[in-house]
Scaffold this motif. Structure first.
Motif, PDB file in Angstrom:
ATOM      1  N   ILE A  91      -0.715  -6.123  -4.398  1.00 26.04           N
ATOM      2  CA  ILE A  91      -0.627  -6.799  -3.216  1.00 26.04           C
ATOM      3  C   ILE A  91      -0.505  -6.309  -1.896  1.00 26.04           C
ATOM      4  O   ILE A  91      -1.373  -6.520  -1.082  1.00 26.04           O
ATOM      5  CB  ILE A  91       0.212  -8.247  -3.313  1.00 26.04           C
ATOM      6  N   GLU A  92       0.485  -5.383  -2.071  1.00 20.82           N
ATOM      7  CA  GLU A  92       0.627  -4.778  -0.485  1.00 20.82           C
ATOM      8  C   GLU A  92      -0.618  -3.943  -0.139  1.00 20.82           C
ATOM      9  O   GLU A  92      -0.661  -3.693   1.190  1.00 20.82           O
ATOM     10  CB  GLU A  92       1.879  -4.173  -0.706  1.00 20.82           C
ATOM     11  N   ILE A  93      -0.919  -3.289  -1.312  1.00 23.36           N
ATOM     12  CA  ILE A  93      -2.099  -2.305  -0.899  1.00 23.36           C
ATOM     13  C   ILE A  93      -3.415  -3.073  -0.276  1.00 23.36           C
ATOM     14  O   ILE A  93      -3.999  -2.691   0.727  1.00 23.36           O
ATOM     15  CB  ILE A  93      -2.435  -1.428  -2.240  1.00 23.36           C
ATOM     16  N   GLN A  94      -3.606  -4.420  -1.009  1.00 27.41           N
ATOM     17  CA  GLN A  94      -4.666  -5.158  -0.724  1.00 27.41           C
ATOM     18  C   GLN A  94      -4.564  -5.680   0.519  1.00 27.41           C
ATOM     19  O   GLN A  94      -5.353  -5.924   1.431  1.00 27.41           O
ATOM     20  CB  GLN A  94      -4.865  -6.115  -1.736  1.00 27.41           C
ATOM     21  N   ALA A  95      -3.271  -6.109   0.887  1.00 30.17           N
ATOM     22  CA  ALA A  95      -2.963  -6.554   2.368  1.00 30.17           C
ATOM     23  C   ALA A  95      -3.347  -5.906   3.391  1.00 30.17           C
ATOM     24  O   ALA A  95      -3.610  -5.869   4.435  1.00 30.17           O
ATOM     25  CB  ALA A  95      -1.367  -7.083   2.473  1.00 30.17           C
ATOM     26  N   GLU A  96      -2.763  -4.345   3.097  1.00 26.30           N
ATOM     27  CA  GLU A  96      -3.041  -3.290   4.230  1.00 26.30           C
ATOM     28  C   GLU A  96      -4.480  -2.955   4.104  1.00 26.30           C
ATOM     29  O   GLU A  96      -5.295  -2.966   5.437  1.00 26.30           O
ATOM     30  CB  GLU A  96      -2.475  -1.908   3.658  1.00 26.30           C
ATOM     31  N   LEU A  97      -5.288  -3.246   3.282  1.00 27.87           N
ATOM     32  CA  LEU A  97      -6.671  -3.217   3.260  1.00 27.87           C
ATOM     33  C   LEU A  97      -7.463  -4.324   4.063  1.00 27.87           C
ATOM     34  O   LEU A  97      -8.343  -4.161   4.867  1.00 27.87           O
ATOM     35  CB  LEU A  97      -7.405  -3.143   1.877  1.00 27.87           C
ATOM     36  N   TRP A  98      -7.029  -5.640   3.756  1.00 28.68           N
ATOM     37  CA  TRP A  98      -7.263  -6.535   4.574  1.00 28.68           C
ATOM     38  C   TRP A  98      -6.997  -6.560   6.077  1.00 28.68           C
ATOM     39  O   TRP A  98      -8.011  -6.828   6.986  1.00 28.68           O
ATOM     40  CB  TRP A  98      -6.506  -7.978   4.007  1.00 28.68           C
ATOM     41  N   ARG A  99      -5.977  -5.911   6.458  1.00 30.37           N
ATOM     42  CA  ARG A  99      -5.642  -5.531   8.007  1.00 30.37           C
ATOM     43  C   ARG A  99      -6.440  -4.601   8.243  1.00 30.37           C
ATOM     44  O   ARG A  99      -6.843  -4.872   9.744  1.00 30.37           O
ATOM     45  CB  ARG A  99      -4.181  -5.225   7.924  1.00 30.37           C
ATOM     46  N   THR A 100      -6.989  -3.489   7.567  1.00 26.65           N
ATOM     47  CA  THR A 100      -7.738  -2.704   8.026  1.00 26.65           C
ATOM     48  C   THR A 100      -9.164  -3.221   8.190  1.00 26.65           C
ATOM     49  O   THR A 100      -9.694  -2.746   9.539  1.00 26.65           O
ATOM     50  CB  THR A 100      -7.858  -1.272   7.223  1.00 26.65           C
ATOM     51  N   ASN A 101      -9.628  -4.026   7.418  1.00 29.10           N
ATOM     52  CA  ASN A 101     -10.628  -4.706   7.779  1.00 29.10           C
ATOM     53  C   ASN A 101     -10.880  -5.737   8.612  1.00 29.10           C
ATOM     54  O   ASN A 101     -11.816  -5.910   9.331  1.00 29.10           O
ATOM     55  CB  ASN A 101     -11.362  -5.242   6.245  1.00 29.10           C
ATOM     56  N   THR A 102      -9.882  -6.474   8.869  1.00 27.66           N
ATOM     57  CA  THR A 102      -9.975  -7.783   9.718  1.00 27.66           C
ATOM     58  C   THR A 102      -9.154  -7.856  10.989  1.00 27.66           C
ATOM     59  O   THR A 102      -9.235  -8.446  11.997  1.00 27.66           O
ATOM     60  CB  THR A 102      -9.544  -9.110   9.068  1.00 27.66           C
ATOM     61  N   GLY A 103      -8.198  -6.748  11.153  1.00 30.75           N
ATOM     62  CA  GLY A 103      -7.489  -6.506  12.199  1.00 30.75           C
ATOM     63  C   GLY A 103      -6.040  -7.236  12.249  1.00 30.75           C
ATOM     64  O   GLY A 103      -5.198  -6.966  13.101  1.00 30.75           O
ATOM     65  N   SER A 104      -5.779  -8.106  11.100  1.00 30.92           N
ATOM     66  CA  SER A 104      -4.611  -8.758  10.993  1.00 30.92           C
ATOM     67  C   SER A 104      -3.964  -8.882   9.669  1.00 30.92           C
ATOM     68  O   SER A 104      -4.796  -8.768   8.616  1.00 30.92           O
ATOM     69  CB  SER A 104      -4.877 -10.205  11.643  1.00 30.92           C
ATOM     70  N   TRP A 105      -2.560  -9.240   9.410  1.00 28.60           N
ATOM     71  CA  TRP A 105      -2.198  -9.271   8.010  1.00 28.60           C
ATOM     72  C   TRP A 105      -2.732 -10.627   7.490  1.00 28.60           C
ATOM     73  O   TRP A 105      -3.116 -11.429   8.149  1.00 28.60           O
ATOM     74  CB  TRP A 105      -0.738  -9.238   8.139  1.00 28.60           C
ATOM     75  N   PRO A 106      -2.894 -10.612   6.210  1.00 32.10           N
ATOM     76  CA  PRO A 106      -3.272 -11.938   5.609  1.00 32.10           C
ATOM     77  C   PRO A 106      -2.211 -13.063   5.748  1.00 32.10           C
ATOM     78  O   PRO A 106      -1.087 -12.600   6.213  1.00 32.10           O
ATOM     79  CB  PRO A 106      -3.444 -11.510   4.091  1.00 32.10           C
ATOM     80  N   ALA A 107      -2.654 -14.286   5.686  1.00 31.25           N
ATOM     81  CA  ALA A 107      -1.447 -15.343   5.835  1.00 31.25           C
ATOM     82  C   ALA A 107      -0.294 -15.050   4.711  1.00 31.25           C
ATOM     83  O   ALA A 107      -0.693 -14.741   3.852  1.00 31.25           O
ATOM     84  CB  ALA A 107      -2.273 -16.592   5.494  1.00 31.25           C
ATOM     85  N   ALA A 108       0.934 -15.813   5.348  1.00 35.23           N
ATOM     86  CA  ALA A 108       2.002 -15.447   4.296  1.00 35.23           C
ATOM     87  C   ALA A 108       1.649 -15.900   2.909  1.00 35.23           C
ATOM     88  O   ALA A 108       2.266 -15.312   1.970  1.00 35.23           O
ATOM     89  CB  ALA A 108       3.171 -16.088   4.814  1.00 35.23           C
ATOM     90  N   ASN A 109       0.939 -17.187   2.920  1.00 31.14           N
ATOM     91  CA  ASN A 109       0.998 -17.590   1.047  1.00 31.14           C
ATOM     92  C   ASN A 109      -0.289 -16.996   0.494  1.00 31.14           C
ATOM     93  O   ASN A 109      -0.734 -17.152  -0.467  1.00 31.14           O
ATOM     94  CB  ASN A 109       0.719 -19.162   1.449  1.00 31.14           C
ATOM     95  N   LEU A 110      -1.120 -16.097   1.310  1.00 34.56           N
ATOM     96  CA  LEU A 110      -2.171 -15.171   0.725  1.00 34.56           C
ATOM     97  C   LEU A 110      -3.234 -16.003   0.244  1.00 34.56           C
ATOM     98  O   LEU A 110      -4.288 -15.465  -0.604  1.00 34.56           O
ATOM     99  CB  LEU A 110      -1.683 -14.324  -0.433  1.00 34.56           C
ATOM    100  N   ALA A 111      -3.354 -17.255   0.915  1.00 37.28           N
ATOM    101  CA  ALA A 111      -4.667 -18.046   0.421  1.00 37.28           C
ATOM    102  C   ALA A 111      -5.897 -17.464   0.584  1.00 37.28           C
ATOM    103  O   ALA A 111      -6.716 -17.477  -0.499  1.00 37.28           O
ATOM    104  CB  ALA A 111      -4.446 -19.456   1.236  1.00 37.28           C
ATOM    105  N   ALA A 112      -6.153 -17.123   1.817  1.00 36.60           N
ATOM    106  CA  ALA A 112      -7.325 -16.387   2.061  1.00 36.60           C
ATOM    107  C   ALA A 112      -7.899 -14.901   1.189  1.00 36.60           C
ATOM    108  O   ALA A 112      -8.904 -14.958   0.527  1.00 36.60           O
ATOM    109  CB  ALA A 112      -7.933 -16.240   3.494  1.00 36.60           C
ATOM    110  N   ILE A 113      -6.747 -14.336   1.251  1.00 36.91           N
ATOM    111  CA  ILE A 113      -7.041 -12.930   0.517  1.00 36.91           C
ATOM    112  C   ILE A 113      -7.255 -13.257  -0.931  1.00 36.91           C
ATOM    113  O   ILE A 113      -7.945 -12.383  -1.707  1.00 36.91           O
ATOM    114  CB  ILE A 113      -6.070 -12.060   1.153  1.00 36.91           C
ATOM    115  N   GLY A 114      -6.265 -14.069  -1.433  1.00 39.28           N
ATOM    116  CA  GLY A 114      -6.115 -14.399  -2.724  1.00 39.28           C
ATOM    117  C   GLY A 114      -7.326 -15.076  -3.299  1.00 39.28           C
ATOM    118  O   GLY A 114      -7.631 -14.797  -4.452  1.00 39.28           O
ATOM    119  N   ALA A 115      -8.222 -15.984  -2.810  1.00 42.09           N
ATOM    120  CA  ALA A 115      -9.557 -16.521  -2.908  1.00 42.09           C
ATOM    121  C   ALA A 115     -10.679 -15.558  -2.745  1.00 42.09           C
ATOM    122  O   ALA A 115     -11.700 -15.831  -3.196  1.00 42.09           O
ATOM    123  CB  ALA A 115      -9.671 -17.877  -2.173  1.00 42.09           C
TER     124      ALA A 115
END
Ligand SMILES: [Zn+2]
Length: 109
Positions: free
Chosen positions: A52-76
């Protein structure tokens, strides 16, 4: 010099004794290997946390911000979690992250 000159290899009795000992060792070892305790779940939780932490880092790289705390958008998003967001194998709880650091909160099993 060989003392047992008439004997070659193992006798049937010796082989049966060896088989019995091997069987006994297997009986003792198998329950330990199959993991009836929860250590394998704890290990899986740590793997999920890292993933999850690796994917969150990737999400931040791609979107410019960390995913939401509940991971709703990245999880979907199946680009990040093709099989859906995992839940903790130890207690069944959902994973959340600290949106300031991108690290999974809790799960210090
Ligand atoms: Zn956990």
């Amino acid at each position: 010099m060989f003392r047992f000159t008439t004997k070659t290899g193992f006798s049937l009795l010796e082989l049966m004794a060896v088989v019995a000992v091997v069987g006994l060792v297997a009986l003792i070892m198998v329950p330990r290997l199959s993991g009836s305790d929860d250590s394998s779940e704890v290990a899986a939780c740590h793997v999920y946390k890292g993933h999850i932490e690796i994917q969150a880092e990737l999400w931040r790289t791609n979107t410019g911000s960390w995913p939401a705390a509940n991971l709703a958008a990245i999880g979907a998003d199946t680009n990040y979690f093709p099989e859906g967001l995992p839940t903790c194998p130890v207690d069944g709880s959902a994973y959340t992250i600290d949106p300031a650091t991108g690290l999974v909160v809790g799960h210090t099993h």
